[in-house]
Design a protein around this motif. Structure first.
Motif, PDB file in Angstrom:
ATOM      1  N   ARG A 210      -2.294   2.245  -4.821  1.00 11.94           N
ATOM      2  CA  ARG A 210      -2.172   3.670  -4.497  1.00 11.94           C
ATOM      3  C   ARG A 210      -3.401   4.177  -3.754  1.00 11.94           C
ATOM      4  O   ARG A 210      -4.532   3.861  -4.135  1.00 11.94           O
ATOM      5  N   MET A 211      -3.177   4.992  -2.744  1.00  7.32           N
ATOM      6  CA  MET A 211      -4.258   5.633  -2.003  1.00  7.32           C
ATOM      7  C   MET A 211      -3.930   7.109  -1.826  1.00  7.32           C
ATOM      8  O   MET A 211      -2.859   7.455  -1.330  1.00  7.32           O
ATOM      9  N   PHE A 212      -4.843   7.968  -2.240  1.00  7.05           N
ATOM     10  CA  PHE A 212      -4.631   9.419  -2.238  1.00  7.05           C
ATOM     11  C   PHE A 212      -5.311  10.045  -1.029  1.00  7.05           C
ATOM     12  O   PHE A 212      -6.524   9.967  -0.872  1.00  7.05           O
TER      13      PHE A 212
ATOM     14  N   CYS B 198      -5.619  10.100   5.654  1.00  5.73           N
ATOM     15  CA  CYS B 198      -4.423   9.260   5.719  1.00  5.73           C
ATOM     16  C   CYS B 198      -4.589   8.183   6.784  1.00  5.73           C
ATOM     17  O   CYS B 198      -4.256   7.015   6.557  1.00  5.73           O
ATOM     18  N   ALA B 199      -5.111   8.552   7.950  1.00  7.83           N
ATOM     19  CA  ALA B 199      -5.330   7.586   9.029  1.00  7.83           C
ATOM     20  C   ALA B 199      -6.315   6.505   8.601  1.00  7.83           C
ATOM     21  O   ALA B 199      -6.125   5.311   8.885  1.00  7.83           O
ATOM     22  N   GLU B 200      -7.386   6.908   7.911  1.00  8.30           N
ATOM     23  CA  GLU B 200      -8.360   5.941   7.423  1.00  8.30           C
ATOM     24  C   GLU B 200      -7.722   4.975   6.433  1.00  8.30           C
ATOM     25  O   GLU B 200      -7.999   3.763   6.442  1.00  8.30           O
ATOM     26  N   GLN B 201      -6.867   5.504   5.578  1.00  4.68           N
ATOM     27  CA  GLN B 201      -6.263   4.669   4.549  1.00  4.68           C
ATOM     28  C   GLN B 201      -5.220   3.710   5.119  1.00  4.68           C
ATOM     29  O   GLN B 201      -5.000   2.631   4.574  1.00  4.68           O
ATOM     30  N   ILE B 202      -4.584   4.097   6.220  1.00  2.00           N
ATOM     31  CA  ILE B 202      -3.696   3.160   6.909  1.00  2.00           C
ATOM     32  C   ILE B 202      -4.500   1.946   7.369  1.00  2.00           C
ATOM     33  O   ILE B 202      -4.066   0.785   7.204  1.00  2.00           O
ATOM     34  N   GLU B 203      -5.680   2.189   7.915  1.00  2.00           N
ATOM     35  CA  GLU B 203      -6.545   1.095   8.350  1.00  2.00           C
ATOM     36  C   GLU B 203      -7.020   0.250   7.169  1.00  2.00           C
ATOM     37  O   GLU B 203      -7.094  -0.976   7.252  1.00  2.00           O
TER      38      GLU B 203
ATOM     39  N   GLY C 199       0.834  -1.194   0.000  1.00  2.00           N
ATOM     40  CA  GLY C 199       0.000   0.000   0.000  1.00  2.00           C
ATOM     41  C   GLY C 199       0.867   1.241   0.000  1.00  2.00           C
ATOM     42  O   GLY C 199       1.864   1.309   0.720  1.00  2.00           O
ATOM     43  N   VAL C 200       0.525   2.203  -0.835  1.00  2.00           N
ATOM     44  CA  VAL C 200       1.256   3.479  -0.886  1.00  2.00           C
ATOM     45  C   VAL C 200       0.255   4.612  -0.714  1.00  2.00           C
ATOM     46  O   VAL C 200      -0.640   4.789  -1.538  1.00  2.00           O
ATOM     47  N   ILE C 201       0.398   5.349   0.364  1.00  2.00           N
ATOM     48  CA  ILE C 201      -0.464   6.505   0.624  1.00  2.00           C
ATOM     49  C   ILE C 201       0.321   7.757   0.263  1.00  2.00           C
ATOM     50  O   ILE C 201       1.414   7.984   0.789  1.00  2.00           O
ATOM     51  N   PHE C 202      -0.225   8.557  -0.644  1.00  2.00           N
ATOM     52  CA  PHE C 202       0.472   9.774  -1.054  1.00  2.00           C
ATOM     53  C   PHE C 202      -0.430  10.979  -0.859  1.00  2.00           C
ATOM     54  O   PHE C 202      -1.655  10.874  -0.870  1.00  2.00           O
ATOM     55  N   SER C 203       0.196  12.136  -0.676  1.00  7.37           N
ATOM     56  CA  SER C 203      -0.530  13.302  -0.172  1.00  7.37           C
ATOM     57  C   SER C 203      -1.024  14.257  -1.236  1.00  7.37           C
ATOM     58  O   SER C 203      -2.006  14.969  -1.022  1.00  7.37           O
ATOM     59  N   GLU C 204      -0.341  14.334  -2.372  1.00  6.10           N
ATOM     60  CA  GLU C 204      -0.684  15.336  -3.368  1.00  6.10           C
ATOM     61  C   GLU C 204      -0.704  14.723  -4.762  1.00  6.10           C
ATOM     62  O   GLU C 204       0.134  13.876  -5.087  1.00  6.10           O
ATOM     63  N   SER C 205      -1.656  15.169  -5.581  1.00  4.07           N
ATOM     64  CA  SER C 205      -1.674  14.781  -6.982  1.00  4.07           C
ATOM     65  C   SER C 205      -1.048  15.898  -7.809  1.00  4.07           C
ATOM     66  O   SER C 205      -0.863  17.015  -7.329  1.00  4.07           O
ATOM     67  N   SER C 206      -0.712  15.595  -9.041  1.00  2.00           N
ATOM     68  CA  SER C 206      -0.126  16.590  -9.951  1.00  2.00           C
ATOM     69  C   SER C 206       1.135  17.221  -9.368  1.00  2.00           C
ATOM     70  O   SER C 206       1.392  18.416  -9.551  1.00  2.00           O
ATOM     71  N   ASP C 207       1.909  16.418  -8.658  1.00  2.00           N
ATOM     72  CA  ASP C 207       3.175  16.881  -8.098  1.00  2.00           C
ATOM     73  C   ASP C 207       4.272  16.010  -8.695  1.00  2.00           C
ATOM     74  O   ASP C 207       4.260  14.791  -8.548  1.00  2.00           O
TER      75      ASP C 207
ATOM     76  N   ALA D  93       1.016  -6.322   2.570  1.00  2.00           N
ATOM     77  CA  ALA D  93       2.232  -6.857   3.191  1.00  2.00           C
ATOM     78  C   ALA D  93       3.086  -5.770   3.817  1.00  2.00           C
ATOM     79  O   ALA D  93       3.879  -6.024   4.728  1.00  2.00           O
ATOM     80  N   GLY D  94       2.931  -4.545   3.323  1.00  4.30           N
ATOM     81  CA  GLY D  94       3.706  -3.430   3.840  1.00  4.30           C
ATOM     82  C   GLY D  94       3.111  -2.125   3.367  1.00  4.30           C
ATOM     83  O   GLY D  94       2.201  -2.097   2.532  1.00  4.30           O
ATOM     84  N   LEU D  95       3.645  -1.021   3.897  1.00  5.97           N
ATOM     85  CA  LEU D  95       3.047   0.290   3.652  1.00  5.97           C
ATOM     86  C   LEU D  95       4.144   1.350   3.513  1.00  5.97           C
ATOM     87  O   LEU D  95       5.079   1.402   4.301  1.00  5.97           O
ATOM     88  N   ILE D  96       4.004   2.167   2.475  1.00  5.01           N
ATOM     89  CA  ILE D  96       4.860   3.348   2.300  1.00  5.01           C
ATOM     90  C   ILE D  96       3.958   4.566   2.375  1.00  5.01           C
ATOM     91  O   ILE D  96       2.944   4.645   1.666  1.00  5.01           O
ATOM     92  N   VAL D  97       4.302   5.518   3.234  1.00  2.00           N
ATOM     93  CA  VAL D  97       3.455   6.692   3.450  1.00  2.00           C
ATOM     94  C   VAL D  97       4.233   7.964   3.143  1.00  2.00           C
ATOM     95  O   VAL D  97       5.312   8.192   3.692  1.00  2.00           O
TER      96      VAL D  97
END
Length: 297
Positions: free
Chosen positions: A47-49, A57-62, A16-24, A70-74
């Motif tokens: 991908r989770m935006f 972000c907290a919701e997407q971690i859950e 899972g990859v949670i990222f904060s901004e689009s068009s960056d 298997a793992g998470l990059i935030v």
């Protein structure tokens, strides 16, 4: 909003990859590096935006934990260290029970593997270049005070003056909120206070500076100089050929995936650590070289 992802037939092979901004551009480069590395070792990337919001972000971690990632990059949101958000995010990450890595930004009091650029060095490079061009009244449009990247960039800014024997003018430090509006406000404040050059610390604030210059009829690289601490394409938005401090996003993403993959396989990687990458310099035409008569030594 959940971004593009694979069919989750074998969730044990999902990162899972949670990222904060689009068009960056930096984030897109990081995501590309993660996906390239993950594909080599048979992992899919989901991908989770987070829309730059800690609550999402907290919701997407859950969500990542619930779907059996298997793992998470935030890549944390900008408000991660405000209003107790760091506590919520830290608790959610620990609760997952899966390995995780932070990329680009650090969350306060969350001690884990972290991949970032040497932000202090990048700001120092900008000061060095501007001083070589004759500038002494240099303003910095920084991000939120509580963010790791901001603290390090401001440290590098201050250090750049001190190492060259100059006093730091604290009135030349403007703290924004990463938005274009705060970039424009910072430009107005600093230029009216006599700055001949600005350092804008992300793409959106750089865009705000450019828009302010356009509205006021000011020429970037003529009426004032500008360095962007951001990965900006030379043709972005019709801006001038910007001089930039660039971050190696693809390499940073690959490293984050490499460290995470090692943790997921149970490798003995030792204690958690910060992995620093060197920024690079992209020279454009947005910095004017001053004559000695234009500044005081």
């Amino acid at each position: 909003k959940i971004g593009s992802g694979p069919s989750l037939g074998n969730v044990g092979n999902v990162i899972g990859v949670i990222f904060s901004e689009s068009s960056d551009e930096l984030i897109e480069e990081c995501l590309g590096g993660i996906e390239n590395y993950a594909s080599i070792y048979g992992y899919h990337v989901f991908r989770m935006f987070s829309s730059n919001q800690s609550r999402k972000c907290a919701e997407q971690i859950e969500i990542a934990a619930a779907m059996g990632a298997a793992g998470l990059i935030v890549i944390p949101p900008a408000d991660m260290n405000s209003d107790g958000n760091h506590i919520i995010l830290g608790e959610r990450l620990k609760k997952t029970g899966i390995p995780y890595v932070l990329l680009d930004r650090a969350i306060q009091d969350v001690f884990c593997d972290f991949v970032t650029v040497d932000n202090k060095l990048g700001a120092n490079m900008a000061i060095d270049y501007l001083m070589e061009a004759g500038h002494r009244k240099i303003g910095i449009i920084a991000g939120r005070k509580e963010v790791y990247n901001t603290r390090k960039r401001v440290e590098g800014y201050r250090e750049g003056f001190i190492l060259r024997g100059y006093e730091v003018d604290e009135s030349m430090i403007w703290y924004g909120d990463y938005s274009a509006r705060s970039g424009a406000m910072g430009a107005e404040c600093l230029l009216s206070a006599g700055a001949t050059a600005l350092i804008a610390c992300n793409a959106q604030m750089t865009a705000g500076v450019c828009e302010y210059a356009r509205e006021q009829g000011l020429a970037i690289g003529g009426d004032f100089s500008l360095i962007s601490f951001a990965n900006m394409r030379r043709t972005d938005g019709g801006y001038p050929d910007l001089t930039c401090i660039r971050q190696p996003g693809e390499q940073m993403g690959r490293k984050a995936a490499e460290v995470l993959e090692g943790r997921m396989r149970g490798e003995d990687l030792g204690s958690v650590k910060t992995n620093y990458f060197m920024p690079s310099f992209q020279e454009g035409t947005s910095v004017k070289r001053l004559d000695r008569t234009d500044y005081d030594e």
